[in-house]
Design a protein around this motif. Structure first.
Motif, short mmCIF file in Angstrom:
data_model
loop_
_atom_site.label_atom_id
_atom_site.label_comp_id
_atom_site.label_asym_id
_atom_site.label_seq_id
_atom_site.Cartn_x
_atom_site.Cartn_y
_atom_site.Cartn_z
N ILE A 1 26.07 -8.61 -19.76
CA ILE A 1 26.09 -8.57 -21.18
C ILE A 1 26.99 -7.38 -21.35
N PRO A 2 27.81 -7.93 -22.09
CA PRO A 2 29.16 -7.03 -22.75
C PRO A 2 28.58 -5.36 -23.10
N TRP A 3 29.45 -4.52 -22.92
CA TRP A 3 29.02 -3.06 -22.91
C TRP A 3 28.97 -2.94 -24.69
N SER A 4 29.47 -3.66 -25.34
CA SER A 4 29.61 -3.67 -26.84
C SER A 4 28.04 -3.97 -27.45
N GLN A 5 27.34 -4.84 -26.86
CA GLN A 5 26.23 -5.05 -26.92
C GLN A 5 25.05 -4.19 -26.31
N CYS A 6 25.13 -3.90 -25.04
CA CYS A 6 24.05 -3.11 -24.15
C CYS A 6 24.25 -1.66 -24.21
N LYS A 7 25.61 -1.34 -24.36
CA LYS A 7 25.77 0.36 -24.59
C LYS A 7 25.19 0.99 -23.42
N LYS A 8 25.09 0.57 -22.23
CA LYS A 8 24.44 1.36 -21.05
C LYS A 8 24.92 0.52 -19.70
N HIS A 9 25.10 1.44 -18.71
CA HIS A 9 25.21 0.93 -17.51
C HIS A 9 24.02 0.49 -16.68
N GLU A 10 23.51 -0.29 -16.17
CA GLU A 10 22.59 -0.86 -15.47
C GLU A 10 23.02 -1.85 -14.19
N TYR A 11 22.37 -1.44 -12.97
CA TYR A 11 22.98 -2.13 -11.73
C TYR A 11 22.88 -3.77 -12.21
N GLN A 12 21.59 -4.08 -12.41
CA GLN A 12 21.30 -5.35 -12.67
C GLN A 12 22.27 -6.12 -13.60
N ASN A 13 23.18 -5.53 -14.44
CA ASN A 13 23.86 -6.02 -15.30
C ASN A 13 25.43 -5.88 -14.85
N LEU A 14 25.71 -5.33 -13.75
CA LEU A 14 27.12 -5.34 -13.23
C LEU A 14 27.33 -5.88 -12.21
N ILE A 15 28.58 -6.46 -12.01
CA ILE A 15 29.00 -7.43 -11.07
C ILE A 15 30.45 -7.04 -10.72
N ALA A 16 30.82 -7.20 -9.47
CA ALA A 16 32.27 -7.09 -9.08
C ALA A 16 33.35 -8.08 -9.23
N LEU A 17 34.21 -8.10 -9.78
CA LEU A 17 34.95 -9.14 -10.24
C LEU A 17 36.54 -8.81 -9.83
N CYS A 18 37.29 -9.76 -9.62
CA CYS A 18 38.65 -9.50 -9.44
C CYS A 18 39.41 -9.54 -10.79
N PRO A 19 40.67 -9.13 -11.11
CA PRO A 19 41.08 -9.08 -12.46
C PRO A 19 41.36 -10.42 -12.97
N LEU A 20 41.45 -11.51 -12.05
CA LEU A 20 41.77 -13.07 -12.42
C LEU A 20 40.34 -13.48 -13.03
N CYS A 21 39.35 -13.37 -11.90
CA CYS A 21 38.16 -13.98 -12.47
C CYS A 21 37.35 -13.14 -13.67
N HIS A 22 37.89 -11.82 -13.65
CA HIS A 22 37.43 -11.17 -14.84
C HIS A 22 38.06 -11.61 -16.27
N ARG A 23 39.29 -12.05 -16.19
CA ARG A 23 39.92 -12.57 -17.27
C ARG A 23 39.13 -14.06 -17.61
N ARG A 24 38.92 -14.89 -16.49
CA ARG A 24 38.22 -16.03 -16.61
C ARG A 24 37.02 -15.93 -17.45
N VAL A 25 36.22 -14.86 -16.89
CA VAL A 25 35.01 -14.60 -17.85
C VAL A 25 35.13 -14.25 -19.19
N HIS A 26 35.98 -13.56 -19.64
CA HIS A 26 36.40 -13.23 -20.89
C HIS A 26 36.88 -14.40 -21.55
N LYS A 27 37.36 -15.50 -21.15
CA LYS A 27 38.03 -16.76 -21.62
C LYS A 27 36.75 -17.57 -21.84
N ASN A 28 35.60 -17.45 -20.96
CA ASN A 28 34.32 -17.95 -21.28
C ASN A 28 34.44 -19.39 -20.25
N GLU A 29 35.33 -19.11 -19.33
CA GLU A 29 35.50 -20.20 -18.23
C GLU A 29 34.44 -19.89 -17.28
N ILE A 30 33.70 -18.91 -17.34
CA ILE A 30 32.52 -18.35 -16.06
C ILE A 30 31.61 -17.99 -17.14
#
Length: 322
Positions: A38-67
């Motif tokens: 859930i984007p930081w702009s919406q949740c405004k907090k760091h929580e373990y269950q909301n954090l996931i490790a992504l490589c830069p390529l997959c990270h960009r795919r997420v922001h493009k709504n491909e994932i």
């Protein structure tokens, strides 16, 4: 609102969970970003269950709504379940009794050394805890080795360098729900006349796995104020010693950093106050126990529900003292 950095404990846990690789199946890239599902702009907090490790390529795919987010949550759910099967049980550190140790010594310098012990939990659900603590120990070792390199280049550096470090732990609680450890870290710098001693804690919920710092424990800033008042009451009403009122008030101000040192027992939450925090140096370390029934409006309800469960296998110091 400035975005604060992700706490080291959470970042470490997310990386260990993913094996320091991208969480997207079959990606295996080791160049890692930490993404908020859930984007930081919406949740405004760091929580373990909301954090996931992504490589830069997959990270960009997420922001493009491909994932999508549903997929990310599923990938994260699979990570911990796969951990016990992918873990080869072969730590880099040699075993010492039921413990493992990270160590470094320099035979040419008798006052130099690194010695950090951590638990080797055999049961699959708890092995991710061992991995998290081993990684923390490695971070301390890297910091120590960097200091030695500075000393080799300049025997009289302008800043103190840690030349000796020793880490020992106590398992405060270990059962099917919670693992809670208290560490004593002893350090000695090149300019120091005496060693420095500090307390560090490591707390984890086992299922669903989650490292717990004070930010994940306390419900809100208003709850933090309630905790501060409760802690003051316990400290000032104690029959063990007469405490200085002003020093107690100063050391229990409703700031997260004043309540970072806590451990879980079967029936109570224990807070540790370091030397000089609430009194003079001669008073040493102080601890208070707050029974869980006192914390209904302070600790997050879902966390409190887990803490109050136990299965009879706890190594709680508090219950032994009772």
């Amino acid at each position: 609102m400035n975005r604060p950095p992700i706490p080291a404990e959470l970042r470490r846990a997310v990386l260990v969970e993913a094996g320091h690789r991208c969480a997207i199946p079959r990606c295996n890239n080791t160049d890692i970003d930490i993404h908020h599902i859930i984007p930081w702009s919406q949740c405004k907090k760091h929580e373990y269950q909301n954090l996931i490790a992504l490589c830069p390529l997959c990270h960009r795919r997420v922001h493009k709504n491909e994932i999508d987010r549903k997929s990310l949550r599923q990938y994260k759910k699979l990570l911990v379940s796969e951990f016990s099967f992918s873990d080869s049980l072969s730590f880099q550190s040699p075993p010492i009794e039921i413990k493992r140790k990270l160590s470094h010594s320099d035979l040419s310098q008798t006052k130099v050394g690194f010695d950090f012990e951590f638990p080797d939990f055999k049961d699959p659900a708890a092995r991710i805890v061992s991995r998290n603590i081993e990684l923390w120990g490695n971070e301390l070792l890297v910091e120590y080795l960097k200091g030695l390199e500075v000393l080799r280049k300049n025997p009289m550096p302008p800043e103190p360098i840690i030349v000796w470090l020793r880490g020992r732990y106590e398992v405060v609680r270990r059962d099917s729900y919670v693992i809670s450890l208290r560490y004593t870290i002893e350090r000695f710098s090149n300019y120091a006349a005496h060693r420095g001693i500090e307390t560090r804690v490591q707390n984890f919920i086992i299922n669903p796995f989650q490292p717990l710092t004070i930010l994940e424990l306390i419900e809100s800033k208003d709850s933090l104020k309630q905790l501060a008042e409760l802690a003051r009451s316990e400290l000032l009403s104690s029959n063990e010693r007469k405490r200085d009122h002003d020093l107690v008030i100063r050391g229990t101000m409703p700031k997260y950093e004043n309540f970072m040192l806590f451990n879980f027992h079967e029936y109570a939450l224990e807070f540790t106050f370091e030397r000089y925090q609430i009194g003079c140096g001669a008073e040493g370390i102080s601890r208070i126990y707050l029974h869980y029934h006192m914390l209904n409006a302070i600790v997050k309800p879902d966390v409190l529900d887990i803490l109050q469960q136990h299965d009879g296998f706890s190594e709680s110091m508090f219950t032994r003292e009772k």
